[in-house]
Write an enzyme that holds these catalytic residues in place. Sequence first.
Site, PDB file in Angstrom:
ATOM      1  N   LYS A 118      15.590 -14.762  -3.830  1.00 47.25           N
ATOM      2  CA  LYS A 118      14.583 -15.811  -4.055  1.00 47.25           C
ATOM      3  C   LYS A 118      13.197 -15.168  -4.144  1.00 47.25           C
ATOM      4  O   LYS A 118      12.376 -15.539  -4.974  1.00 47.25           O
ATOM      5  CB  LYS A 118      14.605 -16.834  -2.902  1.00 47.25           C
ATOM      6  CG  LYS A 118      15.827 -17.720  -2.893  1.00 47.25           C
ATOM      7  CD  LYS A 118      15.525 -19.069  -3.527  1.00 47.25           C
ATOM      8  CE  LYS A 118      16.697 -19.931  -3.875  1.00 47.25           C
ATOM      9  NZ  LYS A 118      17.994 -19.727  -3.316  1.00 47.25           N
ATOM     10  N   LYS A 199      27.223 -14.356 -10.459  1.00 51.84           N
ATOM     11  CA  LYS A 199      27.971 -15.391  -9.744  1.00 51.84           C
ATOM     12  C   LYS A 199      27.798 -16.761 -10.402  1.00 51.84           C
ATOM     13  O   LYS A 199      26.704 -17.092 -10.858  1.00 51.84           O
ATOM     14  CB  LYS A 199      27.426 -15.445  -8.303  1.00 51.84           C
ATOM     15  CG  LYS A 199      28.228 -16.282  -7.357  1.00 51.84           C
ATOM     16  CD  LYS A 199      27.494 -16.445  -6.021  1.00 51.84           C
ATOM     17  CE  LYS A 199      26.428 -17.514  -6.121  1.00 51.84           C
ATOM     18  NZ  LYS A 199      25.981 -18.093  -4.868  1.00 51.84           N
ATOM     19  N   LYS A 202      25.019 -23.132  -9.004  1.00 52.91           N
ATOM     20  CA  LYS A 202      24.651 -24.513  -9.323  1.00 52.91           C
ATOM     21  C   LYS A 202      23.509 -24.550 -10.335  1.00 52.91           C
ATOM     22  O   LYS A 202      23.384 -25.469 -11.115  1.00 52.91           O
ATOM     23  CB  LYS A 202      24.214 -25.225  -8.042  1.00 52.91           C
ATOM     24  CG  LYS A 202      25.380 -25.540  -7.117  1.00 52.91           C
ATOM     25  CD  LYS A 202      24.915 -25.996  -5.750  1.00 52.91           C
ATOM     26  CE  LYS A 202      26.115 -26.197  -4.839  1.00 52.91           C
ATOM     27  NZ  LYS A 202      25.772 -26.261  -3.424  1.00 52.91           N
TER      28      LYS A 202
HETATM   29  P1  TYM Z   1      26.599 -23.023  -0.483  1.00 51.19           P
HETATM   30  O1  TYM Z   1      26.359 -24.475  -0.444  1.00 51.19           O
HETATM   31  O2  TYM Z   1      25.692 -22.185  -1.338  1.00 51.19           O
HETATM   32  O3  TYM Z   1      28.074 -22.738  -0.956  1.00 51.19           O
HETATM   33  C1  TYM Z   1      29.176 -23.366  -0.325  1.00 51.19           C
HETATM   34  C2  TYM Z   1      30.388 -22.452  -0.304  1.00 51.19           C
HETATM   35  O4  TYM Z   1      30.794 -22.143  -1.636  1.00 51.19           O
HETATM   36  C3  TYM Z   1      30.894 -20.735  -1.778  1.00 51.19           C
HETATM   37  N1  TYM Z   1      30.533 -20.376  -3.166  1.00 51.19           N
HETATM   38  C4  TYM Z   1      31.320 -19.650  -3.968  1.00 51.19           C
HETATM   39  N2  TYM Z   1      32.538 -19.120  -3.783  1.00 51.19           N
HETATM   40  C5  TYM Z   1      33.087 -18.439  -4.813  1.00 51.19           C
HETATM   41  N3  TYM Z   1      32.454 -18.269  -6.006  1.00 51.19           N
HETATM   42  C6  TYM Z   1      31.233 -18.784  -6.248  1.00 51.19           C
HETATM   43  N4  TYM Z   1      30.653 -18.610  -7.429  1.00 51.19           N
HETATM   44  C7  TYM Z   1      30.604 -19.526  -5.194  1.00 51.19           C
HETATM   45  N5  TYM Z   1      29.416 -20.179  -5.070  1.00 51.19           N
HETATM   46  C8  TYM Z   1      29.380 -20.676  -3.828  1.00 51.19           C
HETATM   47  C9  TYM Z   1      29.891 -20.175  -0.760  1.00 51.19           C
HETATM   48  O5  TYM Z   1      30.139 -18.841  -0.420  1.00 51.19           O
HETATM   49  C10 TYM Z   1      30.080 -21.109   0.406  1.00 51.19           C
HETATM   50  O6  TYM Z   1      31.203 -20.735   1.188  1.00 51.19           O
HETATM   51  N6  TYM Z   1      24.665 -21.347   3.800  1.00 51.19           N
HETATM   52  C11 TYM Z   1      25.808 -22.014   3.226  1.00 51.19           C
HETATM   53  C12 TYM Z   1      26.075 -23.371   3.870  1.00 51.19           C
HETATM   54  C13 TYM Z   1      26.167 -23.286   5.354  1.00 51.19           C
HETATM   55  C14 TYM Z   1      27.279 -22.768   6.085  1.00 51.19           C
HETATM   56  C15 TYM Z   1      26.912 -22.936   7.458  1.00 51.19           C
HETATM   57  C16 TYM Z   1      28.500 -22.210   5.724  1.00 51.19           C
HETATM   58  C17 TYM Z   1      25.254 -23.722   6.243  1.00 51.19           C
HETATM   59  N7  TYM Z   1      25.684 -23.513   7.512  1.00 51.19           N
HETATM   60  C18 TYM Z   1      27.782 -22.519   8.474  1.00 51.19           C
HETATM   61  C19 TYM Z   1      29.360 -21.790   6.755  1.00 51.19           C
HETATM   62  C20 TYM Z   1      28.994 -21.941   8.104  1.00 51.19           C
HETATM   63  C21 TYM Z   1      25.554 -22.225   1.742  1.00 51.19           C
HETATM   64  O7  TYM Z   1      24.438 -22.262   1.305  1.00 51.19           O
HETATM   65  O8  TYM Z   1      26.667 -22.435   1.002  1.00 51.19           O
END
Ligand code: TYM
Length: 336
Positions: A118, A199, A202
């Site tokens: 970022k 990757k 979104k």
């Molecule tokens: P977030 O919302 O960015 O993504 C959610 C989950 O999806 C996985 N992910 C992917 N996996 C494979 N390929 C991709 N292209 C891809 N894009 C996203 C992410 O690795 C994630 O598992 N910080 C976290 C949310 C969070 C969290 C937590 C997770 C907050 N507190 C505690 C686990 C435990 C996040 O931003 O995920």
Amino acid sequence: MRKEGLYMKRMLSGIKPTGRVTLGNYIGAIKPFVSYQDEYEMYIFIANLHSMTIYQKPADLRQNTRDLIALYIAAGLDPEKVTLFLQSDVLEHAQLGWYLGCMVSMGELSRMTQYKDKKAKNEVIGAGIFNYPSLMNADILMYDPDYVPVGEDQKQHVELCRDIAERFNSRYSETFKIPEPLVTKVGGRIMDLQNPTKKMSKSDEIGKGTIYILDDIQVSKKKIKSAVTDSDGHIHYDPENKPGISNLLEIYSILVNRSIADLEKQYDGKGYGEFKNDLAEVLGEELEKIQTRYHEIMSGSYLDDVLEKGAQKARIIARKKLAKVERKIGITIRKR
Ligand code: TYM
């Protein structure tokens, strides 16, 4: 058969309700969650406090939050087995996040890839992005999970969480279980369909590299058919030299629950066109199932009931844990 409470290991994970849910989220996170629900005691939440690190239009945030919880259920998570809740419904997360934020160094937070990416974009970024891992540490440590299933990109955050838990335990005595990140070998990093070295995310500016679970199914199928591959025409898994076809093989493998080697055998000597058409069909069927169920869930008050029940269960654990932490660190002064 489902094992009972005490004998089950615990898992916890969350997804931010920012933007629309992608195939990356589905393959890397939601689908694995569904596959774990019979084996583990699961806590799955919507990380809506984390979504505030970037400005969200309030109406979009509301919609994305409801969509996400409905998608969890539509994808097969059973609220009778899994505790589903909103992070903001359990106030203890923010409070524990503050204490843990006081235990992490600026250096540790600066090394987080998500923050560095970022920052590299040279936009103005809020302090929330920098401090983001502290809240995530609280989300995790609050529930003493054995495992945290995440995609590859979140592994670094879970590793930092382990360091902070160890630091807390050695400073104040044993309080938190040390969690382990669980990244699926296949599907932990789904790539952009137009640029398979990046990757799938979104925020896909061109719009052809990311598949959104609730999008028009024909559009999604088209995106698979026009995914970038290579010119050697051989369906073989080699992420380094053949990132496009390897990414499609991972998606296919997870969707049909078959090994990549098995798919390679099936498509030996066949062309990319046939492979992509088949994958598009498989994806189309899966999306159709999810979308039908999603529309059923969205009508009525079912979601509110699920969230209320989930929050009540999560709060019981969170209150107990926060009280323990506050006793240990000297915040609580009352004797009774
Ligand atoms: P977030 O919302 O960015 O993504 C959610 C989950 O999806 C996985 N992910 C992917 N996996 C494979 N390929 C991709 N292209 C891809 N894009 C996203 C992410 O690795 C994630 O598992 N910080 C976290 C949310 C969070 C969290 C937590 C997770 C907050 N507190 C505690 C686990 C435990 C996040 O931003 O995920």
